[in-house]
Design an enzyme around this catalytic site. Structure first.
Site, PDB file in Angstrom:
ATOM      1  CB  CYS A 166      47.395  42.908  49.159  1.00 37.74           C
ATOM      2  SG  CYS A 166      46.676  43.624  47.661  1.00 37.74           S
TER       3      CYS A 166
ATOM      4  CB  CYS B 256      43.067  37.002  45.078  1.00 42.28           C
ATOM      5  SG  CYS B 256      44.614  37.931  45.079  1.00 42.28           S
TER       6      CYS B 256
END
Length: 357
Positions: free
Chosen positions: A101, A198
């Site tokens: 990410c 997440c």
């Protein structure tokens, strides 16, 4: 300077934005919407992609008196982080989605968009230090607070990205950050840190992967090839895993057994003793350098897990491969993990582990 402050909704990014304001910069807060359906990602205080986090980031921006926007990065996140995570596990590897990410979203897609909109740099709440060398090279170093140091997941950043990055928390400990947030009236001052992945809402990685990939039965075997039991999917296992194997059949010596190898085509998971996990050599691919690549054998240290210890090593770049000879053996290292290379506190770069020996 005109600064784009990436605000996750946590205390670190809020204080980082506040410090950028204090430094006299023209700051705009930006929160990243990473899910097409926010309710499908983690909710509550442990996440970093939830609706609550977006609201927390907006409130912090209001307190600071800065403009605030939400940028929809859901398509990029799904394509480059979530799909990569699934594909890596399907191939028997163990990826790090937070590192991916940072590489593909926070310091690539976001930085590209910020620069296109006229911003000079992106500020984040990561714990790492930047320093300019005499030759003008921007170096990244470990944070002063080693307990919070995040240089491992930032080892994918290039020189061009580092030159456009700001880490205002580099010299600070977490307790100081929370106290500062309290003084500033930020409601996130005591918000817990995010944990786990997440985009897996309940933290059940194996169950989530089963939903994505379907049941793919295979066998758990010992080093001699004896079948110990059947399983529903090799992606529920990682190299070095001990818990949750449910073998039933004890080892001949009565000692615990660990996952030694995962063969993704047949789905065979091999288990054995702890000592069989030790590795002394890594072959790595997909290298990303924070500056110039090493030109010869480099005596250095490497970190192989986000919160793992450093290992003394010799690193040699051979074309597209990075060969790492460990002077201190490592245990339970899986293909797909990142090998981040350090010269003292300075981050040299990162590569993906392809093979171990």
């Amino acid at each position: 300077m005109k600064i784009c402050a990436a605000m996750s909704g946590g205390v670190d990014s809020a204080v980082a934005a506040a410090r950028a304001v204090d430094a006299g910069h023209d700051v705009t807060g930006v929160h990243l919407a990473l899910s097409r359906n926010p309710k499908s990602y983690r909710s509550g205080a442990r996440g970093c992609c939830s609706i609550e986090d977006s609201n927390d980031a907006r409130r912090a921006a209001d307190v600071l008196g800065i403009p605030f926007y939400v940028w929809d990065m859901s398509e990029e996140f799904a394509d480059t982080v979530v799909d990569d995570f699934v594909a890596e596990y399907a191939a028997g590897r163990t990826p790090n989605p937070c590192l991916r990410c940072n590489e593909k979203i926070k310091f690539s897609a976001v930085l590209d968009r910020a620069l296109a909109l006229g911003f000079d740099a992106v500020a984040t709440g990561h714990y790492a230090r930047l320093a300019t060398a005499p030759d003008g090279t921007v170096e990244m170093h470990r944070a002063n607070d080693m307990a919070k140091d995040q240089s491992y997941v930032l080892g994918v950043l290039t020189q061009e990205q580092l030159a456009r990055s700001m880490f205002p928390l580099s010299e600070t400990t977490k307790d100081v950050i929370r106290a500062e947030a309290e003084r500033r009236g930020l409601q996130v001052a005591q918000k817990p840190d995010s944990h786990d992945i997440c985009f897996i809402s309940d933290g059940d990685n194996a169950g989530w992967l089963t939903e994505k990939l379907g049941a793919k039965p295979g066998q758990i075997v010992d080093e001699s090839g004896q079948v110990l039991r059947e399983h529903e999917g090799a992606y529920a296992f990682t190299i070095g895993q001990r818990r949750g194997l449910r073998l039933g059949i004890p080892a001949d010596d009565g000692k615990p057994r660990f996952v030694l190898d995962i063969e993704p085509v047949s789905g065979t998971v091999t288990v054995g003793p702890r000592e069989a996990l030790d590795v002394d050599h890594l072959t790595c691919i997909k290298a990303l350098w924070c500056g110039a690549a090493p030109t010869g054998p480099l005596e250095c240290t490497v970190q192989l897990r986000a919160h793992g210890e450093e290992h003394r090593a010799v690193v040699t770049v051979q074309g597209d491969l990075v060969e790492v000879t460990l002077r201190d053996s490592a245990s339970g290292i899986a293909p797909g993990q990142a090998c981040v290379i350090y010269d003292g506190t300075r981050v040299i770069g990162s590569a993906t582990i392809d093979k171990t020996a």
